[in-house]
Design a protein around this motif. Structure first.
Motif, PDB file in Angstrom:
ATOM      1  N   GLY A 191      37.084  45.742  33.849  1.00 61.71           N
ATOM      2  CA  GLY A 191      36.952  47.366  33.515  1.00 61.71           C
ATOM      3  C   GLY A 191      38.242  47.641  32.784  1.00 61.71           C
ATOM      4  N   LEU A 192      39.640  47.100  33.944  1.00 62.98           N
ATOM      5  CA  LEU A 192      40.180  47.670  33.436  1.00 62.98           C
ATOM      6  C   LEU A 192      41.424  46.597  32.350  1.00 62.98           C
ATOM      7  CD1 LEU A 192      42.004  47.716  36.870  1.00 62.98           C
ATOM      8  CD2 LEU A 192      41.757  49.425  35.423  1.00 62.98           C
ATOM      9  N   TYR A 193      40.943  45.754  31.938  1.00 61.97           N
ATOM     10  CA  TYR A 193      40.700  44.763  31.020  1.00 61.97           C
ATOM     11  C   TYR A 193      40.292  45.325  29.773  1.00 61.97           C
ATOM     12  CZ  TYR A 193      42.075  40.232  27.730  1.00 61.97           C
ATOM     13  OH  TYR A 193      42.026  40.057  27.316  1.00 61.97           O
ATOM     14  N   THR A 194      39.468  45.455  29.718  1.00 67.97           N
ATOM     15  CA  THR A 194      38.773  45.786  28.431  1.00 67.97           C
ATOM     16  C   THR A 194      39.137  47.734  28.322  1.00 67.97           C
ATOM     17  OG1 THR A 194      36.817  46.510  29.634  1.00 67.97           O
ATOM     18  CG2 THR A 194      36.907  44.338  28.569  1.00 67.97           C
ATOM     19  N   MET A 236      50.121  51.570  31.723  1.00 67.92           N
ATOM     20  CA  MET A 236      50.368  53.338  32.138  1.00 67.92           C
ATOM     21  C   MET A 236      49.184  53.706  33.574  1.00 67.92           C
ATOM     22  SD  MET A 236      52.970  56.417  32.550  1.00 67.92           S
ATOM     23  CE  MET A 236      51.836  57.455  31.777  1.00 67.92           C
ATOM     24  N   VAL A 237      47.893  54.018  32.405  1.00 67.66           N
ATOM     25  CA  VAL A 237      46.726  54.492  32.923  1.00 67.66           C
ATOM     26  C   VAL A 237      46.114  53.137  33.783  1.00 67.66           C
ATOM     27  CG1 VAL A 237      45.080  55.522  32.825  1.00 67.66           C
ATOM     28  CG2 VAL A 237      47.065  56.348  30.888  1.00 67.66           C
ATOM     29  N   LYS A 238      46.432  52.258  33.708  1.00 70.26           N
ATOM     30  CA  LYS A 238      45.276  50.845  33.861  1.00 70.26           C
ATOM     31  C   LYS A 238      46.194  50.661  35.048  1.00 70.26           C
ATOM     32  CE  LYS A 238      44.003  48.467  29.881  1.00 70.26           C
ATOM     33  NZ  LYS A 238      44.223  47.572  28.864  1.00 70.26           N
ATOM     34  N   GLY A 239      47.385  50.796  35.092  1.00 71.38           N
ATOM     35  CA  GLY A 239      48.419  50.400  36.744  1.00 71.38           C
ATOM     36  C   GLY A 239      48.295  51.718  37.181  1.00 71.38           C
ATOM     37  N   LEU A 253      44.501  50.504  39.024  1.00 70.92           N
ATOM     38  CA  LEU A 253      44.610  49.408  40.161  1.00 70.92           C
ATOM     39  C   LEU A 253      45.545  49.520  40.774  1.00 70.92           C
ATOM     40  CD1 LEU A 253      43.962  46.042  39.886  1.00 70.92           C
ATOM     41  CD2 LEU A 253      46.387  46.087  38.891  1.00 70.92           C
ATOM     42  N   MET A 254      46.202  50.406  40.870  1.00 71.58           N
ATOM     43  CA  MET A 254      46.837  50.620  41.875  1.00 71.58           C
ATOM     44  C   MET A 254      45.711  51.656  42.944  1.00 71.58           C
ATOM     45  SD  MET A 254      50.099  52.620  42.856  1.00 71.58           S
ATOM     46  CE  MET A 254      49.824  53.982  42.104  1.00 71.58           C
ATOM     47  N   SER A 262      42.740  51.319  43.190  1.00 72.63           N
ATOM     48  CA  SER A 262      41.186  50.252  43.333  1.00 72.63           C
ATOM     49  C   SER A 262      42.033  49.733  44.668  1.00 72.63           C
ATOM     50  CB  SER A 262      40.980  49.180  41.975  1.00 72.63           C
ATOM     51  OG  SER A 262      40.480  49.906  41.000  1.00 72.63           O
ATOM     52  N   VAL A 263      42.789  48.706  44.141  1.00 69.74           N
ATOM     53  CA  VAL A 263      43.972  47.764  45.767  1.00 69.74           C
ATOM     54  C   VAL A 263      44.038  48.550  46.972  1.00 69.74           C
ATOM     55  CG1 VAL A 263      45.438  46.907  45.985  1.00 69.74           C
ATOM     56  CG2 VAL A 263      44.532  46.437  43.653  1.00 69.74           C
ATOM     57  N   GLY A 264      44.112  49.807  46.589  1.00 72.32           N
ATOM     58  CA  GLY A 264      44.760  50.994  48.044  1.00 72.32           C
ATOM     59  C   GLY A 264      42.917  51.135  48.903  1.00 72.32           C
ATOM     60  N   LEU A 265      42.113  51.661  47.862  1.00 70.58           N
ATOM     61  CA  LEU A 265      40.717  52.277  48.198  1.00 70.58           C
ATOM     62  C   LEU A 265      40.147  50.707  49.284  1.00 70.58           C
ATOM     63  CD1 LEU A 265      38.492  54.038  48.314  1.00 70.58           C
ATOM     64  CD2 LEU A 265      37.863  52.733  46.244  1.00 70.58           C
ATOM     65  N   ILE A 266      40.462  49.352  48.692  1.00 68.63           N
ATOM     66  CA  ILE A 266      39.998  48.255  49.228  1.00 68.63           C
ATOM     67  C   ILE A 266      40.608  47.805  50.567  1.00 68.63           C
ATOM     68  CG2 ILE A 266      39.873  45.595  48.514  1.00 68.63           C
ATOM     69  CD1 ILE A 266      39.063  46.038  45.781  1.00 68.63           C
TER      70      ILE A 266
END
Length: 85
Positions: free
Chosen positions: A30-33, A39-42, A45-46, A48-52
């Motif tokens: 989803g982030l790739y597409t 900046m928005v993708k980062g 991603l940040m 998502s990683v924090g949530l996980i």
């Protein structure tokens, strides 16, 4: 010699890891597409990683608290039984 007993079956462990990896892959696809700047993708991603990582920590804390509560109750149950004698 005692055989080590696991709480979860191998199928359940495989299901848990499989679903985790599946959804991580979905987030990355989803982030790739995503048609937004890097900046928005980062940012996504940040988040998502924090949530996980926080969900792993939260589940460990809940499990540890449950085990501590069981151990505490077991310890005082033994003391009550000794005092009753």
């Amino acid at each position: 010699m005692k055989k080590k007993a696991y709480r979860n079956t191998p199928a359940f462990v495989m299901l848990a890891w499989g679903s985790f990896l599946f959804f991580v892959v979905l987030i990355l696809v989803g982030l790739y597409t995503l048609k937004e700047p890097l900046m928005v993708k980062g940012y996504y991603l940040m988040g998502s990683v924090g949530l996980i990582s926080s969900s792993f920590t939260l589940s460990k804390v809940i499990r540890d608290n449950q085990e501590d509560e069981e151990r505490y109750n077991k310890m005082f149950r033994v003391q009550d039984d000794v005092e009753d004698l």
